[in-house]
Design a protein around this motif. Structure first.
Motif, PDB file in Angstrom:
ATOM      1  N   ARG A 230      46.823  33.574  34.296  1.00 35.52           N
ATOM      2  CA  ARG A 230      47.880  34.247  33.548  1.00 35.52           C
ATOM      3  C   ARG A 230      47.607  35.732  33.391  1.00 35.52           C
ATOM      4  O   ARG A 230      48.505  36.559  33.438  1.00 35.52           O
ATOM      5  N   GLY A 231      46.350  36.090  33.244  1.00 35.26           N
ATOM      6  CA  GLY A 231      45.996  37.503  33.115  1.00 35.26           C
ATOM      7  C   GLY A 231      46.255  38.305  34.372  1.00 35.26           C
ATOM      8  O   GLY A 231      46.354  39.520  34.327  1.00 35.26           O
ATOM      9  N   GLU A 232      46.389  37.645  35.498  1.00 36.79           N
ATOM     10  CA  GLU A 232      46.591  38.329  36.778  1.00 36.79           C
ATOM     11  C   GLU A 232      48.019  38.196  37.298  1.00 36.79           C
ATOM     12  O   GLU A 232      48.312  38.618  38.398  1.00 36.79           O
ATOM     13  N   THR A 233      48.908  37.590  36.517  1.00 34.12           N
ATOM     14  CA  THR A 233      50.260  37.311  36.990  1.00 34.12           C
ATOM     15  C   THR A 233      51.287  38.030  36.117  1.00 34.12           C
ATOM     16  O   THR A 233      51.624  37.557  35.027  1.00 34.12           O
TER      17      THR A 233
ATOM     18  N   LEU B 154      45.441  42.986  31.623  1.00 35.74           N
ATOM     19  CA  LEU B 154      44.540  42.267  32.502  1.00 35.74           C
ATOM     20  C   LEU B 154      43.609  41.316  31.757  1.00 35.74           C
ATOM     21  O   LEU B 154      42.949  40.498  32.365  1.00 35.74           O
ATOM     22  N   ARG B 155      43.609  41.383  30.447  1.00 37.70           N
ATOM     23  CA  ARG B 155      42.758  40.475  29.675  1.00 37.70           C
ATOM     24  C   ARG B 155      43.444  39.123  29.486  1.00 37.70           C
ATOM     25  O   ARG B 155      44.661  39.012  29.624  1.00 37.70           O
TER      26      ARG B 155
END
Length: 75
Positions: free
Chosen positions: A22-25, A39-40
């Motif tokens: 989820r932090g990367e989407t 990004l966290r």
């Protein structure tokens, strides 16, 4: 938190896998109500598990069903 549970269920992710992805989407973040990319991680997997347990399985299933119905009616 409910948006997180919905996405986790919709994409058949584990709690740990979902929190990590989820932090990367950006799309998932936008769906979760965030206006800016972060990004966290939104929370740790244990928090997601506790929230789901607090609601109870029946309540989670009902909320997911209502969300799907709303999406179908709005399209």
């Amino acid at each position: 938190m409910f948006a997180l549970l919905h996405l986790k269920h919709a994409f058949n992710e584990s709690d740990e896998g979902f929190v990590e992805c989820r932090g990367e989407t950006p799309t998932w973040q936008f769906f979760s109500g965030q206006a800016y990319l972060e990004l966290r991680r939104p929370c740790d997997a244990a928090t997601l598990i506790k929230f789901r347990q607090l609601l109870g399985e029946e309540c989670v299933e009902e909320l997911l069903a209502q969300t799907i119905n709303w999406l179908l009616l709005s399209s």
